[in-house]
Enzyme design. Structure first.
Site, PDB file in Angstrom:
ATOM      1  CG  ASP A 240      -4.718  -0.388 -25.250  1.00  0.00           C
ATOM      2  OD1 ASP A 240      -5.741  -0.858 -25.757  1.00  0.00           O
ATOM      3  OD2 ASP A 240      -3.781  -1.069 -24.822  1.00  0.00           O
TER       4      ASP A 240
ATOM      5  N   PRO B 280       0.808  -1.225   0.000  1.00  0.00           N
ATOM      6  CG  PRO B 280      -0.747  -1.525   1.706  1.00  0.00           C
ATOM      7  CD  PRO B 280       0.534  -2.071   1.169  1.00  0.00           C
TER       8      PRO B 280
ATOM      9  NE  ARG C  38      -4.453  -5.473 -22.822  1.00  0.00           N
ATOM     10  CZ  ARG C  38      -4.162  -4.333 -23.449  1.00  0.00           C
ATOM     11  NH1 ARG C  38      -3.130  -3.610 -23.068  1.00  0.00           N
ATOM     12  NH2 ARG C  38      -4.894  -3.919 -24.453  1.00  0.00           N
TER      13      ARG C  38
ATOM     14  CD  GLU D  59      -1.948  -4.484   9.658  1.00  0.00           C
ATOM     15  OE1 GLU D  59      -2.990  -5.054   9.279  1.00  0.00           O
ATOM     16  OE2 GLU D  59      -1.764  -3.260   9.590  1.00  0.00           O
TER      17      GLU D  59
END
Ligand code: 9D3
Length: 254
Positions: free
Chosen positions: A173, A93, A158, A120
């Site tokens: 895209d 995060p 991809r 965590e």
């Protein structure tokens, strides 16, 4: 290219190896995926990979030792395969947000070791010693790094040559020109709904390619200005907006 994934949940990666664009990337060996179960590198009888945090508080911390052993096994496997030393990416995060620019660079690289955190977080000493880059998917809370790793693998797979059916669709895209994509329509020409008929925008049936291109561009500009004004600012800074684009943007009632 090669990805070595360190995870407590390798089974999450199996479905992507049997469907769609990712399957083609693996079958064609454009992407070589090696899954490493972190628990296999825990030496104690309980196969522990986590423990409580020094300083207290809720939540467990991933232990350094199993991570070091897993990485050593990966390094020797990479060396045996004659490959180079791949960078270690931690999904966390507190990482920098993943961008298409980073995806493109990775797609053109020999690969990476992808470390999926759980609990965590992982002991900071492992991060400082062995992690080259920390990547986040965005500002929302997930339960671990597996979905971020799969996201990165999918985005990179991809872009491998021969994996997408349509090479030209890369160029179109969303984000490759910094704007969101325009809407798309297919059959039927008129859709009968209880609320009434819904036709395809007539310009798309006109056969007038310049008009169609201009319409699509304006749809892109309008949706981007409404939903992602930050991307309009970015496109402007990069000189990606023409005078005609600017004139159209000024005509919009946002
Ligand atoms: C209160 C502190 N929390 C941070 C927001 C603790 C915490 C929550 C969730 C620590 C780790 C996790 C598990 N998440 C990931 O490993 C993760 C993640 C994410 O939660 N959001 C966006 N990108 C990522 S990449 C890895």
């Amino acid at each position: 290219m090669r990805f070595d994934v360190i995870t407590l949940f390798p089974e999450l990666f199996a479905p992507f190896q049997s469907v769609g664009v990712t399957r083609r990337a693996f079958e064609s060996k454009a992407v070589d995926l090696h899954l490493w179960q972190l628990r296999d590198f825990a030496d104690d009888t309980y196969r522990r990979v986590d423990d409580r945090a020094y300083g207290g508080g809720p939540g467990m911390v991933m232990l350094v030792e199993p991570l070091v052993k897993a990485l050593a096994a990966i390094r020797s496997d990479q060396a045996a395969a004659g490959g180079e030393r791949l960078p270690v990416i931690l999904f966390s995060p507190v990482g920098r947000p993943l961008t298409q620019t980073r995806v493109q660079a990775l797609a053109a690289s020999p690969g990476a070791v992808l470390l999926c955190g759980r609990y965590e977080g992982i002991d900071q000493r492992f991060v400082d010693a062995h992690v080259d880059e920390e990547i986040s998917l965005g500002d929302y809370v997930l339960s671990g790094g597996e979905l971020p790793a799969l996201t990165l693998i999918d985005a990179v797979a991809r872009l491998q040559p021969g994996v997408l059916n349509d090479a030209a669709s890369h160029q179109q895209d969303s984000f490759s020109d910094g704007l969101l994509d325009c809407p798309h329509y297919s059959r039927p020409e008129v859709l009968a709904l209880p609320e009434g008929d819904v036709a395809v925008p007539p310009v798309l049936l006109s056969g007038h390619h310049a008009h169609i291109a201009r319409w699509r561009r304006e749809q892109q500009l309008a949706i981007t200005a409404r939903r992602r004004p930050d991307l309009i600012d970015m496109a402007r800074l990069q000189g990606a907006l023409s005078k005609e684009d600017e004139r159209f943007l000024k005509s919009l009632l946002l």
